[in-house]
Scaffold this motif. Structure first.
Motif, PDB file in Angstrom:
ATOM      1  N   ALA A 189       0.834  -1.204   0.000  1.00  0.00           N
ATOM      2  CA  ALA A 189       0.000   0.000   0.000  1.00  0.00           C
ATOM      3  C   ALA A 189       0.870   1.256   0.000  1.00  0.00           C
ATOM      4  O   ALA A 189       0.578   2.222  -0.713  1.00  0.00           O
ATOM      5  N   GLU A 190       1.941   1.232   0.766  1.00  0.00           N
ATOM      6  CA  GLU A 190       2.834   2.389   0.816  1.00  0.00           C
ATOM      7  C   GLU A 190       3.493   2.624  -0.541  1.00  0.00           C
ATOM      8  O   GLU A 190       3.635   3.771  -0.980  1.00  0.00           O
ATOM      9  N   ARG A 191       3.865   1.554  -1.208  1.00  0.00           N
ATOM     10  CA  ARG A 191       4.487   1.701  -2.531  1.00  0.00           C
ATOM     11  C   ARG A 191       3.517   2.340  -3.510  1.00  0.00           C
ATOM     12  O   ARG A 191       3.875   3.257  -4.245  1.00  0.00           O
ATOM     13  N   VAL A 192       2.262   1.875  -3.524  1.00  0.00           N
ATOM     14  CA  VAL A 192       1.253   2.475  -4.412  1.00  0.00           C
ATOM     15  C   VAL A 192       1.035   3.931  -4.029  1.00  0.00           C
ATOM     16  O   VAL A 192       0.969   4.816  -4.886  1.00  0.00           O
ATOM     17  N   TRP A 193       0.938   4.193  -2.735  1.00  0.00           N
ATOM     18  CA  TRP A 193       0.647   5.536  -2.235  1.00  0.00           C
ATOM     19  C   TRP A 193       1.732   6.543  -2.624  1.00  0.00           C
ATOM     20  O   TRP A 193       1.432   7.655  -3.052  1.00  0.00           O
TER      21      TRP A 193
END
Length: 140
Positions: free
Chosen positions: A64-68
């Protein structure tokens, strides 16, 4: 050598390249919808809300952090991440749209009902009306 020195399109180095991946943009939008759903207000952080949204969707907080953080520069997003976000928060968007449609139908019904009562007054307004089925002879 640090990871940021190896990545050519790192935003911190000023060489940002805008993504052409529609899936990455959609994944970010879906994750953002989940984050807004899980945000608890004052005292909560967007990161904590994003983590709760990621766990609910079935992806890791790291994914999720990578997408964010990198959705603008990602060439593509992992298929499992995209599918899980779409399945979980696509339903949320459909639920919101269905609720909005129901509210719109209710609003129209109320306006139609009010329009009937606000129409022009009949000539005999205020006079007693005969009961249904009463003949004209009985009224005289």
């Amino acid at each position: 050598m640090s990871d940021t020195k190896r990545v050519k399109s790192d935003l911190k180095q000023g060489n940002s390249v805008m993504s052409t991946s529609i899936a990455a943009m959609e994944a970010f939008d879906l994750l953002n919808a989940g984050t807004r759903k899980h945000y608890r207000g004052a005292g909560d952080t967007p990161t904590a809300a994003r983590t709760r949204a990621a766990k609910e969707a079935g992806i890791s907080p790291a994914q999720a952090e990578r997408v964010w953080k990198r959705w603008r520069t990602m060439a593509s997003v992992d298929g499992d991440v995209y599918r899980r976000l779409r399945n979980r928060y696509g339903n949320l968007c459909a639920w919101i749209e269905n609720t909005a449609d129901a509210m719109e139908r209710e609003r129209r019904e109320i306006e139609e009902t009010d329009a009937v009562y606000q129409g022009p007054s009949p000539i005999g307004e205020g006079m007693a009306r005969p009961a249904k089925g009463a003949s004209r002879q009985e009224m005289r």
